[in-house]
Scaffold this active site. Structure first.
Site, PDB file in Angstrom:
ATOM      1  N   CYS A 124       0.729  -1.048  -0.098  1.00 58.18           N
ATOM      2  CA  CYS A 124       0.161   0.061   0.016  1.00 58.18           C
ATOM      3  C   CYS A 124       0.867   1.290   0.111  1.00 58.18           C
ATOM      4  O   CYS A 124       0.628   2.220   0.908  1.00 58.18           O
ATOM      5  CB  CYS A 124      -0.946   0.286   1.114  1.00 58.18           C
ATOM      6  SG  CYS A 124      -1.748  -1.722   1.415  1.00 58.18           S
ATOM      7  N   ALA A 125       1.661   1.354  -0.988  1.00 59.26           N
ATOM      8  CA  ALA A 125       2.876   2.195  -1.053  1.00 59.26           C
ATOM      9  C   ALA A 125       2.595   4.013  -1.288  1.00 59.26           C
ATOM     10  O   ALA A 125       3.161   4.628  -0.760  1.00 59.26           O
ATOM     11  CB  ALA A 125       3.993   1.991  -2.060  1.00 59.26           C
ATOM     12  N   ALA A 126       1.527   3.778  -2.222  1.00 58.68           N
ATOM     13  CA  ALA A 126       1.299   5.078  -2.526  1.00 58.68           C
ATOM     14  C   ALA A 126       0.571   6.184  -1.460  1.00 58.68           C
ATOM     15  O   ALA A 126       0.112   5.519  -0.500  1.00 58.68           O
ATOM     16  CB  ALA A 126       0.078   5.253  -3.581  1.00 58.68           C
ATOM     17  N   PRO A 127       1.100   7.280  -1.383  1.00 62.58           N
ATOM     18  CA  PRO A 127       1.754   8.318  -2.541  1.00 62.58           C
ATOM     19  C   PRO A 127       3.354   7.978  -2.424  1.00 62.58           C
ATOM     20  O   PRO A 127       3.767   8.911  -3.411  1.00 62.58           O
ATOM     21  CB  PRO A 127       1.224   9.579  -2.000  1.00 62.58           C
ATOM     22  CG  PRO A 127       1.122   9.722  -0.377  1.00 62.58           C
ATOM     23  CD  PRO A 127       0.435   8.065  -0.364  1.00 62.58           C
ATOM     24  N   GLY A 128       4.096   7.482  -1.216  1.00 61.28           N
ATOM     25  CA  GLY A 128       5.329   6.942  -1.747  1.00 61.28           C
ATOM     26  C   GLY A 128       6.332   7.527  -0.662  1.00 61.28           C
ATOM     27  O   GLY A 128       7.270   7.435  -0.918  1.00 61.28           O
ATOM     28  N   GLY A 129       5.671   8.278   0.125  1.00 56.59           N
ATOM     29  CA  GLY A 129       6.665   8.930   1.179  1.00 56.59           C
ATOM     30  C   GLY A 129       7.814   7.630   2.038  1.00 56.59           C
ATOM     31  O   GLY A 129       8.861   8.066   1.866  1.00 56.59           O
ATOM     32  N   LYS A 130       6.939   6.845   2.398  1.00 48.29           N
ATOM     33  CA  LYS A 130       7.978   5.594   2.938  1.00 48.29           C
ATOM     34  C   LYS A 130       8.840   4.853   1.968  1.00 48.29           C
ATOM     35  O   LYS A 130       9.767   4.489   2.318  1.00 48.29           O
ATOM     36  CB  LYS A 130       6.816   4.866   3.734  1.00 48.29           C
ATOM     37  CG  LYS A 130       6.010   5.494   4.822  1.00 48.29           C
ATOM     38  CD  LYS A 130       5.012   4.563   5.394  1.00 48.29           C
ATOM     39  CE  LYS A 130       4.125   5.140   6.366  1.00 48.29           C
ATOM     40  NZ  LYS A 130       2.952   6.163   5.811  1.00 48.29           N
ATOM     41  N   ASP A 147       1.283  -0.195   5.433  1.00 56.69           N
ATOM     42  CA  ASP A 147       0.493   0.969   5.882  1.00 56.69           C
ATOM     43  C   ASP A 147      -0.811   0.796   5.526  1.00 56.69           C
ATOM     44  O   ASP A 147      -1.133   0.991   4.344  1.00 56.69           O
ATOM     45  CB  ASP A 147       1.198   2.123   5.395  1.00 56.69           C
ATOM     46  CG  ASP A 147       0.425   3.498   5.847  1.00 56.69           C
ATOM     47  OD1 ASP A 147      -0.336   3.306   6.584  1.00 56.69           O
ATOM     48  OD2 ASP A 147       1.015   4.521   5.124  1.00 56.69           O
ATOM     49  N   CYS A 181      -2.869   5.327   9.824  1.00 56.33           N
ATOM     50  CA  CYS A 181      -3.022   6.692  10.133  1.00 56.33           C
ATOM     51  C   CYS A 181      -4.503   6.963  10.854  1.00 56.33           C
ATOM     52  O   CYS A 181      -5.228   7.755  10.193  1.00 56.33           O
ATOM     53  CB  CYS A 181      -2.790   7.583   9.161  1.00 56.33           C
ATOM     54  SG  CYS A 181      -3.812   7.355   7.620  1.00 56.33           S
TER      55      CYS A 181
END
Length: 418
Positions: A235-241, A296, A349
């Site tokens: 669940c990577a988007a939007p990609g900060g991690k 996430d 979150c």
């Protein structure tokens, strides 16, 4: 009266109609092109006006109800609300009132109410600016407020509401060896309180940093990626991690179900000069074996209310049961992809224990080879009272109140037996 200002106000009223009338999130409206016809500065103004009105909605309604015999149609009500908020924030009465009268007056459906707009907003202009700061901090809708009070208590919720009303500063994660604008926070992120246009900030073009709330940057720090390590970012988007993992030198697979959202990941990887294997796919169907996984999970996003004041108004909590079930399935599947001796960080979150503490407690019962790594939480800036009974980390918007708050998050590092 500026045509541009009127266009921004008209668009903000449309967005308020969609959020308060149709239950759509602001992000959905923007993705559908709601502001595409506006110039960049007018888009920014329309968004700002929408967010300010949502944050001050309770105060605006209390001011307006003194001058309305009955609640008008939603579009007219939202125009009044927007006008009231602008007036109470110090905008010139002449410009605001004339602009709102013009917007409503041009409506075939509501044009006859322009006299009402004029009369009500002139009264608000006379009394609102003095009354506004004396009113209580706006409260969250009951559907969200009540379960949060049950979880954290009245004082904590009052602090969260204060944080939401104040809004969120801009947080950045800076690439190792680079520098970014702003003040350094205890956990290592940097923060700007009056950032202005993000793309104009020093270091943006060089890819020295990316926008990421300080709380959202903590899960990767707890995962502690190693150079060359094969890591899955689910669940990577939007990609900060993903960017954090790549900046640490890990061999990252960034997976997300949404190709549209993954476009943002590709953009940020290109701008920062970082590399990751970006894959569009369903997290529940992904296969492979990894030494470390970051999950996430999709959640209620109730922890992001400082930055997304539309969420409490667009949602009603009815979909949370499905999300909680999805989180449990994702955690179980992610666990099957983790090599023996590996580690997984589960995070959401969310401010709801059912999406955090309870998920981990139940997972520990179901997986004999799973244990919580409390020692992994011993990183810079983490306070001991944030660590929960089962060994996870609970972050809340009312924490760091003197610094500008943080997003609400739940984070736990789970180790797999070798």
């Amino acid at each position: 009266m500026s045509d541009n200002a009127t266009a921004a106000r008209r668009s903000a009223i449309y967005l308020l109609d969609q959020i308060l009338g149709e239950g759509r999130l602001l992000s959905e409206c923007l993705a559908a092109g709601a502001l595409d016809r506006l110039a960049p500065e007018d888009r920014a103004r329309a968004q700002r006006l929408t967010l300010e009105t949502l944050r001050g909605l309770e105060r605006a309604d209390r001011l307006l109800e003194n001058h309305l015999n009955r609640t008008p149609a939603l579009t007219v009500h939202n125009a009044l609300r927007l006008g009231a908020v602008e007036l109470c924030h110090g905008e010139a009465a002449h410009g605001v009132v004339n602009s709102m009268v013009d917007i409503v007056g041009r409506s075939r459906k509501h044009g006859r109410l322009k006299g009402l707009m004029n009369a009500v907003l002139r009264k608000v202009a006379a009394e609102g600016p003095e009354a506004w700061p004396k009113m209580r901090v706006p409260r969250l809708p009951e559907w969200l407020r009540d379960p949060l009070i049950m979880a954290w208590g009245e004082d904590a919720i009052a602090g969260m509401e204060k944080a939401q009303f104040a809004g969120a500063p801009l947080d950045l994660t800076v690439k190792p060896g680079a520098s970014g604008p702003g003040d350094v926070l205890p956990t290592g992120s940097t923060r700007l309180h009056d950032a202005g246009q993000v793309t104009a900030l020093p270091g943006y073009g060089k890819g020295d940093w990316w926008v990421q709330d300080a709380a959202a940057a903590i899960p990767v720090r707890i995962l502690a990626p190693k150079l060359g390590e094969k890591i899955l970012d689910l669940c990577a988007a939007p990609g900060g991690k993903t960017l954090q993992l790549a900046a640490a030198g890990a061999d990252v697979t960034a997976l997300d179900v949404s190709e549209t959202r993954l476009a943002r990941v590709h953009e940020n990887l290109k701008r920062t000069g970082l590399k990751a294997n970006v894959v569009a796919g369903d997290a529940l169907e992904h296969q492979g074996q990894y030494g470390a996984i970051l999950l996430d999970a999709p959640c209620s996003a109730t922890g992001t209310i400082r930055r997304h004041p539309d969420l409490p108004f667009a949602k009603d909590g009815s979909e949370f049961g499905e999300l909680i079930e999805l989180q449990a399935r994702m955690l179980a599947h992610a666990w099957s992809l983790l090599k023996p001796g590996g580690r997984l960080v589960y995070c959401t979150c969310s401010l709801l224990p059912d999406e955090g503490e309870v998920q981990v407690e139940e997972a520990l019962d179901q997986h004999p080879d799973m244990s919580v790594d409390r020692a992994a939480l011993n990183i810079a800036g983490i306070e001991s009272e944030w660590i929960t009974e089962e060994g996870g980390l609970r972050l809340r918007p009312d924490y760091w109140a003197d610094l500008g708050g943080m997003d609400g998050f739940y984070i736990a590092r789970l180790n797999k037996s070798a």
